[in-house]
Scaffold this motif. Structure first.
Motif, PDB file in Angstrom:
ATOM      1  N   ASP A  67       0.931  -1.265   0.087  1.00  0.00           N
ATOM      2  CA  ASP A  67       0.365  -0.253   0.027  1.00  0.00           C
ATOM      3  C   ASP A  67       0.735   1.273  -0.019  1.00  0.00           C
ATOM      4  O   ASP A  67       2.279   1.298   0.372  1.00  0.00           O
ATOM      5  N   VAL A  68      -0.122   1.931  -0.195  1.00  0.00           N
ATOM      6  CA  VAL A  68       1.082   3.545  -0.219  1.00  0.00           C
ATOM      7  C   VAL A  68       1.080   4.146   0.692  1.00  0.00           C
ATOM      8  O   VAL A  68       2.321   4.836   1.080  1.00  0.00           O
ATOM      9  N   ASP A  69       0.851   3.788   2.227  1.00  0.00           N
ATOM     10  CA  ASP A  69       0.962   3.979   2.846  1.00  0.00           C
ATOM     11  C   ASP A  69       2.488   3.230   3.861  1.00  0.00           C
ATOM     12  O   ASP A  69       3.593   3.973   4.242  1.00  0.00           O
ATOM     13  N   GLN A  70       2.749   2.472   3.587  1.00  0.00           N
ATOM     14  CA  GLN A  70       3.767   1.111   3.797  1.00  0.00           C
ATOM     15  C   GLN A  70       5.201   2.336   2.950  1.00  0.00           C
ATOM     16  O   GLN A  70       6.380   1.958   3.610  1.00  0.00           O
ATOM     17  N   LEU A  71       4.443   2.314   1.522  1.00  0.00           N
ATOM     18  CA  LEU A  71       5.791   2.586   1.003  1.00  0.00           C
ATOM     19  C   LEU A  71       6.158   3.541   0.871  1.00  0.00           C
ATOM     20  O   LEU A  71       7.381   4.666   0.805  1.00  0.00           O
ATOM     21  N   ALA A  72       5.173   4.934   1.132  1.00  0.00           N
ATOM     22  CA  ALA A  72       5.734   6.154   1.788  1.00  0.00           C
ATOM     23  C   ALA A  72       6.871   6.270   3.242  1.00  0.00           C
ATOM     24  O   ALA A  72       7.667   6.889   3.063  1.00  0.00           O
ATOM     25  N   GLY A  73       6.662   5.872   3.537  1.00  0.00           N
ATOM     26  CA  GLY A  73       7.156   5.332   4.887  1.00  0.00           C
ATOM     27  C   GLY A  73       8.955   5.314   4.637  1.00  0.00           C
ATOM     28  O   GLY A  73       9.484   5.623   5.511  1.00  0.00           O
ATOM     29  N   MET A  74       8.889   4.281   4.041  1.00  0.00           N
ATOM     30  CA  MET A  74      10.012   2.994   3.719  1.00  0.00           C
ATOM     31  C   MET A  74      10.757   4.684   2.598  1.00  0.00           C
ATOM     32  O   MET A  74      12.306   4.585   2.867  1.00  0.00           O
ATOM     33  N   VAL A  75      10.551   5.076   2.691  1.00  0.00           N
ATOM     34  CA  VAL A  75      10.571   5.832   0.857  1.00  0.00           C
ATOM     35  C   VAL A  75      11.483   7.229   2.001  1.00  0.00           C
ATOM     36  O   VAL A  75      12.719   8.303   1.462  1.00  0.00           O
ATOM     37  N   SER A  76      10.419   7.792   2.273  1.00  0.00           N
ATOM     38  CA  SER A  76      11.348   8.798   3.417  1.00  0.00           C
ATOM     39  C   SER A  76      12.762   8.716   4.465  1.00  0.00           C
ATOM     40  O   SER A  76      13.312   9.818   4.952  1.00  0.00           O
ATOM     41  N   VAL A  77      12.445   6.669   4.788  1.00  0.00           N
ATOM     42  CA  VAL A  77      13.474   6.351   5.907  1.00  0.00           C
ATOM     43  C   VAL A  77      15.091   7.300   4.958  1.00  0.00           C
ATOM     44  O   VAL A  77      16.182   7.541   5.228  1.00  0.00           O
ATOM     45  N   GLY A  78      14.814   5.855   3.499  1.00  0.00           N
ATOM     46  CA  GLY A  78      16.512   6.584   2.692  1.00  0.00           C
ATOM     47  C   GLY A  78      16.648   8.169   2.091  1.00  0.00           C
ATOM     48  O   GLY A  78      17.688   8.628   2.259  1.00  0.00           O
ATOM     49  N   THR A  79      15.476   8.704   2.268  1.00  0.00           N
ATOM     50  CA  THR A  79      15.324  10.279   1.898  1.00  0.00           C
ATOM     51  C   THR A  79      15.871  10.831   3.299  1.00  0.00           C
ATOM     52  O   THR A  79      17.590  11.665   2.622  1.00  0.00           O
ATOM     53  N   LEU A  80      15.902  10.782   3.650  1.00  0.00           N
ATOM     54  CA  LEU A  80      15.981  11.370   5.546  1.00  0.00           C
ATOM     55  C   LEU A  80      17.802  10.555   5.358  1.00  0.00           C
ATOM     56  O   LEU A  80      18.434  11.919   5.923  1.00  0.00           O
ATOM     57  N   LEU A  81      17.951   9.534   5.606  1.00  0.00           N
ATOM     58  CA  LEU A  81      19.399   9.596   5.753  1.00  0.00           C
ATOM     59  C   LEU A  81      20.387   9.964   5.156  1.00  0.00           C
ATOM     60  O   LEU A  81      21.327  10.467   5.161  1.00  0.00           O
ATOM     61  N   ALA A  82      19.677   9.889   3.411  1.00  0.00           N
ATOM     62  CA  ALA A  82      20.552  10.585   2.326  1.00  0.00           C
ATOM     63  C   ALA A  82      20.806  12.180   2.498  1.00  0.00           C
ATOM     64  O   ALA A  82      22.381  12.456   2.398  1.00  0.00           O
ATOM     65  N   PHE A  83      19.606  12.895   2.851  1.00  0.00           N
ATOM     66  CA  PHE A  83      19.917  14.568   3.369  1.00  0.00           C
ATOM     67  C   PHE A  83      20.550  14.456   4.416  1.00  0.00           C
ATOM     68  O   PHE A  83      21.826  15.489   4.187  1.00  0.00           O
ATOM     69  N   THR A  84      20.900  14.026   5.815  1.00  0.00           N
ATOM     70  CA  THR A  84      21.709  13.766   6.767  1.00  0.00           C
ATOM     71  C   THR A  84      22.528  13.454   6.569  1.00  0.00           C
ATOM     72  O   THR A  84      23.947  14.560   6.971  1.00  0.00           O
TER      73      THR A  84
END
Length: 545
Positions: A381-398
């Protein structure tokens, strides 16, 4: 005296010493794969995430405070954008955060960031595909009117809803990318113009409806913060991945004719426009319909349908499908570049760096990306996918923010050479000096901010990478603030999301340990201070070009 060679000859340190040295070996700035003839990539179509996220996040996290969630996520993204702009200007090469981490931090961290970026791009494409299928179904009379082999089906024993249309769409886009179909500047500009016009229609027509009906979505007994401040912040962490567009732009830096000028300008303008559109749309939609009544699949068009504007639904749905299809292609396009960059460096098999001679497309990487993305789009589902994408994005931005701090205070001053030049290096009689930057927890970061403000930045930063481009302002305050905000958003993503991402990262650790570390292009590199590199070039007749 001589240089330490990062190779399988680990001496007294044994295997452990070799592993530790492999984690901190860094590569040089310039890429040998830069392209003279290139095209520009636009990011404005990335705002189409609002067609997916508004309903899900408002219903489950933010309530009417969805606008604040987008604002906080936008502020965090803006801080990261400044850091990205400087690094993209100094180090224009494919790979984005992976490339920057490899240059500034080391191979071990770069591997984890690259592995997280693979997760980010693949899953973002899957999430977009899940958002397209309900909008397409609208033209056929809804999900119930689709043939059974295309309609979403609930599998009770797995408690999942499969989406065949989403998987088919991913395969179609993958096929287009494989045969060399690229968005021309004219086509992309046309699509973006249509999308912006549709969103302006949503804002203007929705505002008219809101004032006419009294904005009933804001008059609920639960108040503006229906899920509390914690819910609003959790919503910020989830919608953060709607701002991953400038990361995609940075990953195509090799294809930009003037990256020192165009990348920072494009990143800044796109982020500002998208953040404004996200906020205005969310203000309108959660005001038209109570947050708990929003359709999670088609929130915007359904909100207008609730008020009897069926003709407007068709306009919005057409805009949604066009925007989401464009974004799906944009989500799947950067992923093969990350795989190709990692394969170039020897961290992944050369299979992923193969480029088709006739189409100049990494077909194998594109097919692998499409297959995984289609599988995820089918099952998750979208909500499961969105949370996982956010982890990758935030780690990269940090990590990008940390890279800016390293570049300013302890810029890499070593150049990797092949081990075959060891004799020449020994003759010059130099020693390697390694600098490492460590931080433990928020308290040390805050203490470090005070110390960094008292320390003068290293003059070598002026000669690192390509000069004359964008310079991140307010260093070290801005990067450290960016790091703290990203860490806080990561904490708010929930146990289930972190469990899924941890499994993925653990797999990545094993892949690196048993393949990437021993196949790295820097395996036998010898590091020398950059100040003496020219002397070694002259003595050996060797060139990195």
């Amino acid at each position: 005296m001589g240089f330490l060679v990062d190779s399988h000859k680990d001496g007294g340190f044994g295997v452990l010493g070799g592993c530790v040295r492999s984690l901190v070996r860094r590569k040089q700035v310039d890429s040998a794969h830069a392209k003279a003839n290139a095209h520009h990539k636009c990011w404005l179509d990335n705002w189409s995430w609002s067609f997916i996220l508004v309903g899900t996040v408002a219903r489950e996290h933010s309530g009417p405070a969805l606008t604040i969630s987008f604002l906080i996520a936008g502020i965090a993204a803006a801080l990261s954008a400044f850091c990205y702009a400087e690094l993209a200007s100094r180090c224009p090469s494919a790979g984005s955060a992976y490339h920057y981490s490899y240059i500034c931090v080391g191979e071990g961290v770069a591997w984890l960031i690259g592995w997280a970026l693979i997760l980010e791009y693949t899953i973002s494409g899957s999430a977009v595909a899940r958002g397209i299928s309900p909008n397409l179904a609208f033209f056929f009379g809804g999900q119930d009117s689709l043939p059974c082999f295309l309609a979403r089906q609930h599998i009770p024993w797995l408690d999942i809803v499969v989406d065949p249309v989403a998987a088919i769409l991913v395969f179609i886009v993958t096929g287009l990318l494989c045969v060399g179909i690229k968005e021309s500047t004219l086509v992309q500009g046309t699509v973006t113009t249509v999308n912006v016009c549709v969103m302006l229609f949503v804002i203007i027509a929705g505002s008219y409806l809101g004032f006419k009906t009294g904005w009933r979505g804001y008059g609920l007994p639960t108040g503006y913060f229906a899920f509390g401040v914690d819910g609003m912040l959790a919503g910020s962490a989830t919608v953060f991945f709607a701002y991953i567009g400038f990361d995609s732009v940075a990953s195509t830096a090799e294809e930009v004719k003037n990256p020192q000028r165009d990348l920072p300008l494009g990143i800044g303008l796109a982020l500002s426009i998208c953040c404004a559109l996200y906020m205005l749309v969310s203000v309108v939609i959660v005001g038209l319909v109570p947050y708990y009544a929003l359709n999670p699949d088609t929130p915007i068009s359904s909100a207008f349908a609730e008020h009897g504007m069926q003709w407007a639904v068709y306009i919005i749905t057409v805009g949604a499908v066009m925007a989401l299809c464009s974004t799906l292609m944009g989500s799947l396009l950067p992923q093969p570049r990350i795989l190709m960059a990692m394969a170039r460096d020897g961290l992944l098999p050369s299979f992923f760096s193969d480029v088709n001679r006739s189409t100049q497309v990494p077909v194998k990487s594109t097919l692998a990306t499409g297959f995984v993305a289609a599988t995820l789009a089918f099952f998750m589902d979208v909500d499961q996918l969105a949370g996982m994408v956010s982890v990758g994005t935030l780690l990269a931005f940090t990590m990008v923010a940390i890279s800016v701090l390293i570049l300013r205070y302890v810029p890499p001053d070593e150049v990797p050479f092949p081990s075959s030049l060891q004799d020449t290096i020994d003759f010059v009689s130099l020693r390697v000096v390694r600098f490492t930057l460590c931080g433990i927890g928020g308290a040390l970061l805050l203490c470090g901010l005070i110390v960094l403000n008292l320390i003068e930045q290293d003059d070598a930063r002026h000669s690192f990478g390509h000069s004359g481009g964008f310079i991140c302002p307010f260093v070290p305050l801005l990067p450290i603030t960016c790091i703290l905000i990203n860490i806080y958003l990561l904490i708010n993503l929930g146990v289930a999301t972190w469990t899924r991402v941890s499994i993925w990262l653990l797999i990545g650790v094993f892949v690196y340990l048993f393949y990437g570390r021993t196949h790295s292009s820097l395996l036998d590199a010898v590091y020398v201070p950059a100040a003496h590199a020219d002397e070694i070039y002259r003595s050996s007749g060797y060139s990195l070009a």
